[in-house]
Structures are given as structure tokens and as C-alpha cells.
Design a protein around this motif. Sequence first.
Motif, mmCIF file in Angstrom:
data_model
loop_
_atom_site.group_PDB
_atom_site.id
_atom_site.type_symbol
_atom_site.label_atom_id
_atom_site.label_comp_id
_atom_site.label_asym_id
_atom_site.label_seq_id
_atom_site.Cartn_x
_atom_site.Cartn_y
_atom_site.Cartn_z
ATOM 1 N N ASP A 117 -4.877 2.680 -14.456
ATOM 2 C CA ASP A 117 -5.823 1.035 -14.737
ATOM 3 C C ASP A 117 -4.537 0.425 -13.749
ATOM 4 O OD1 ASP A 117 -6.572 1.828 -16.588
ATOM 5 O OD2 ASP A 117 -5.891 1.976 -18.594
ATOM 6 N N LEU A 118 -3.237 0.566 -13.690
ATOM 7 C CA LEU A 118 -2.413 -0.636 -13.248
ATOM 8 C C LEU A 118 -3.026 -0.360 -11.746
ATOM 9 C CD1 LEU A 118 0.985 0.056 -14.695
ATOM 10 C CD2 LEU A 118 -0.517 -2.179 -15.141
ATOM 11 N N LEU A 119 -3.357 0.521 -10.756
ATOM 12 C CA LEU A 119 -3.609 0.601 -9.711
ATOM 13 C C LEU A 119 -4.672 0.373 -9.932
ATOM 14 C CD1 LEU A 119 -2.011 4.258 -9.492
ATOM 15 C CD2 LEU A 119 -1.428 2.184 -8.101
ATOM 16 N N MET A 120 -6.146 0.793 -10.422
ATOM 17 C CA MET A 120 -6.777 0.029 -10.060
ATOM 18 C C MET A 120 -6.745 -1.272 -10.676
ATOM 19 S SD MET A 120 -9.472 2.342 -12.204
ATOM 20 C CE MET A 120 -9.599 2.364 -13.859
ATOM 21 N N ILE A 123 -7.592 -7.367 -7.552
ATOM 22 C CA ILE A 123 -7.233 -8.362 -7.097
ATOM 23 C C ILE A 123 -6.807 -8.455 -6.153
ATOM 24 C CG2 ILE A 123 -6.522 -9.162 -9.408
ATOM 25 C CD1 ILE A 123 -3.593 -8.285 -8.806
ATOM 26 N N LYS A 124 -6.371 -7.605 -5.261
ATOM 27 C CA LYS A 124 -5.945 -7.157 -4.071
ATOM 28 C C LYS A 124 -4.237 -7.230 -3.709
ATOM 29 C CE LYS A 124 -10.233 -6.882 -2.010
ATOM 30 N NZ LYS A 124 -10.921 -7.154 -3.599
ATOM 31 N N VAL A 125 -4.173 -6.287 -3.106
ATOM 32 C CA VAL A 125 -2.672 -5.851 -2.642
ATOM 33 C C VAL A 125 -1.929 -7.078 -2.224
ATOM 34 C CG1 VAL A 125 -2.410 -3.289 -2.164
ATOM 35 C CG2 VAL A 125 -2.746 -5.090 -0.380
ATOM 36 N N THR A 157 0.892 -1.033 -0.380
ATOM 37 C CA THR A 157 0.000 0.226 -0.121
ATOM 38 C C THR A 157 1.204 0.830 -0.095
ATOM 39 O OG1 THR A 157 -1.745 -0.806 1.437
ATOM 40 C CG2 THR A 157 -1.697 1.760 1.152
ATOM 41 N N VAL A 158 1.936 1.040 0.574
ATOM 42 C CA VAL A 158 2.499 2.458 1.137
ATOM 43 C C VAL A 158 3.662 2.695 -0.082
ATOM 44 C CG1 VAL A 158 4.775 3.378 1.968
ATOM 45 C CG2 VAL A 158 2.964 2.107 3.529
ATOM 46 N N VAL A 159 3.833 1.022 -1.123
ATOM 47 C CA VAL A 159 4.589 1.223 -1.903
ATOM 48 C C VAL A 159 4.577 2.109 -3.105
ATOM 49 C CG1 VAL A 159 5.894 0.699 -3.850
ATOM 50 C CG2 VAL A 159 6.265 0.003 -1.936
ATOM 51 N N LEU A 160 2.773 1.874 -3.236
ATOM 52 C CA LEU A 160 1.513 1.725 -4.684
ATOM 53 C C LEU A 160 1.594 3.607 -3.744
ATOM 54 C CD1 LEU A 160 -0.550 -0.631 -4.839
ATOM 55 C CD2 LEU A 160 1.997 -0.166 -6.360
ATOM 56 N N PRO A 208 -7.859 5.563 -6.852
ATOM 57 C CA PRO A 208 -7.818 4.046 -8.029
ATOM 58 C C PRO A 208 -7.505 2.412 -7.109
ATOM 59 C CG PRO A 208 -5.900 5.012 -8.835
ATOM 60 C CD PRO A 208 -6.748 6.148 -7.922
ATOM 61 N N ARG A 209 -7.585 2.897 -5.665
ATOM 62 C CA ARG A 209 -7.576 2.093 -4.501
ATOM 63 C C ARG A 209 -9.255 1.352 -4.530
ATOM 64 N NH1 ARG A 209 -3.916 0.590 -1.369
ATOM 65 N NH2 ARG A 209 -5.561 -0.020 0.555
#
Length: 448
Positions: free
Chosen positions: A300-303, A316-318, A237-240, A278-279
Motif C-alpha cells: 500500500d505504501l509503495l503504491m 503521489i510520485k517519489v 527510487t533506489v531506497v524504495l 508497486p511503482r
Amino acid sequence: MIRASMFDWLRHPAQVIVLGFGAAVLLGSLLLALPAATTSGESAGWLTALFTATSAVCVTGLAVVDTESHWSAFGEVVIAGLIQVGGLGIMTLATLFTVLVSGRIGLRAKIFAQAETKTLSMTDVRSVVRKVVLFSLACEAIAAVILAGRFLIGYGESPGRAVYLGIFHAISSFNNAGFALWPDSLIRFVADPWICLTVAIAVIAGGLGFPVVFELLKSWRHPHRWSVLTRITVAVTVVLLVAGTLVFLATEWRNPRTLGALDDPAKFLAAFFTAVMPRTAGFNSLDVSQMYPSSWLATDLLMFIGGGSASTAGGIKVTTFGLLAFVIWAEMRGEPQVNVGHRRLPEPVQRQAISLTLVSVTLVALSTYVLLTLTPHGLDQVLFEVVSAFGTVGLSTGITAATGVTGQLLLVLLMFIGRTGPLTLGSALALKERTRRYQLPEERVIVG
């Protein structure tokens, strides 16, 4: 015999979860189709009602009509109620009502609640459900107070209207729904830290996942005691969030239609807010349709990744994303087992992560292809819309209402699958579980 076979069919928790969400969507559609639900006093129509109800129950936020101008106060209350039901989960609410009414939970109810809340032990279900509801209501109450105060003091809203706006957007933000009562979402508040940070923190809190939140509240001072689930969720989560903020700053800094028109503090605030949404929240303080295609791809990638497991978020979940990273790392190093810290990941968990990701990628690809054939829009916009629906995000480049009847029905299906989960839906459709009592001879296959 017929009645018995029906109950046998419903024994699998995944089946009941899917049916529960389906029933909520149906009820919401019927309520939103009432003339009293619209400002015009006329029925919204079955497709608009179905789309909005699915978007609310699946806490997505995609809309084919403007929420404030199209829906009456009754319709908005229905939407808020559907968001709350969808966020907490049908089985969580059902278990809570059982506890309050009878003071005890049957075995089957425990199994259903365990499947919905992702608890690790059935003996903890009653306690977990209570904590989930209390934590959710507490977070929503805090966010509502802050937002209502800001609307009252900073924007001159009447006390009643300020409280109404605060409660609605607190529910929508904590449950990662993304419904807003302004045509431009939260663009008018792009430089307001009281609004943007409150909404963003509520989104993060709702998107971490209840098991992670409870563990952090209990042992936040002792990270070495955290479980693998909490470590992966917090780290990814922090990285994203950091990476997303930096990407949007770098990409949109000079875009005069987004960050370019803001001063430097507002740019950082807007970039962070855009990285949080996007979370699977779906609010936007920048005009998404005016972003560069590179920003769309990053979104798109974050979503697609989404938020934490057992949270109000989708994707798909972190956790799945983090597990895949460890699987790849172990394979690159030639290690026979996948280790996270001082713990070994069991093979079934690895297979679940890979299966979920592959099913999700396939579903997104097929849906993008179908929607491209149904609409005149380009690949960037269509892919964005599909991922947003599947990830139950709600962000849009502005083409949702222009996808046509078939396109909107496809988005409805994607939102429903994204909320219930590809594997959950698949297991619900499987009437029987098959077990193999023998093993076949092993044979190596060339990969790559």
C-alpha cells in the motif's frame, strides 16, 4: 458568444488534458463494447468495457475479466493501443502529430504539451516530445525482442505468437500498465530472470520520468551536475526498491504460499520483482491474495508513493515524497528555508507537494470508507484495492470483480483521478483562477 465562451473554458491546459483522457476512455469503451472485441462474439457490456478501457488508458491494469480468455485478438490490440496512448499522454501524441503534419507548433499546443510532459521551457517542447516518443518506442522494442526471444526459445511458442506476446507485454510493462495475457499474470515465470528482469527494468525505465531519464542519459557520469529533480528521484527510487525487496524477503520468506515454496535465488528475484511492481506496474509473480497483511500494508505504501514525475507511473510520485521528507527535516532543524543540496526549494513547490499529498490521502480514505460500506470485504483488502486504483497500479487481492457495479464505478473514478492527478483535475474543474491583490494581517496559530 457561446462558441467563444466554450473556447475560453478550454484555455487551461489541465482542462484539455482531462478532456483528452476522457475522450480516450470513451472511445476505448465503445471499441471494447463491440462484439468483435470478445472471444464469445457477444458484447462485453458497458460496465466491463468502461472499466477495462479506463484501466488501460490510465495504465492501471485492474481487470474484472480475464484479459486473454475474455477479449479477442481485436480486443487485446485495442487494450494495447489504449495503454500506449495513456502512457505517452494525449497531449504528447497530439503535439507529435502537429509537428509531423505541419512542421510547427502553435503557442496553445506548446502550452498543452508542456503541461503534459512537465517540461521546464516551452521552447523545448518539440524536442522533448520527439525524445519522449523515440525513447518510449526504443525501450519497448528492446523489451519486446528479449521477451519474444524467451517465449520462442524457452517456452516453445510459435514465432508469430512469441512476437505478439513480446510486443504486448513490452508495451504493458514500459507504460506501467500491468495487463498480462495469462490468468495468473506472471506467476508461472516467477523463477525466470529473463522474463522478470526484463519486465522489471522496463517498468523502472518507464517510471523514472522522462526529464530524469534524459538528464541521466546526458550526464550519468557526473552526478554532481544532476538537478534536484533527478537527485531526489534517483535517491528515493533506489531506497524504495532496496527497502521493498528487504521487507518482502523478511515478511514472506517462510510463507509456503509465496516465497516459501521457492529456492533462494528465486526468492530474491521474486522479492525484487514484487518491490518493483508497486511503482504502478501491476504485474505479479507471487499470488498477492496469499500474502500476509503486513506485506499488503507495505505494498500500500509503495503504491501510494508511486514512480517519478512526468512518467508513465502514478501515485503521489517519489519526487513529492522526497520533497516532503526535506520539508520535515528542515522544520525539525528549525531552518527557515528548505534546501536540497546547494539549492533552495521555492515555497510554491512545497505547498504543491503538501496539497497533493493531503488531497490524495483524503481521497483514499473517503473511497476506502465508501467501498467498505458497499462490499463485505475486510479493511486490508479494500484499502489495497483503493490504493491500487488511485495509484494506477493494478495489483489486487482478487476482489475487483466482486465489488459490484457501484464499487467498480468508484474504482473507475479513482483510476481516472489517479492518472490525471488530483490537482490537475481540480484545476480543470475550476473555470476561473482568482488572484488576491492584498494581504491580510498575520496571526500565529498553535500547531499540534
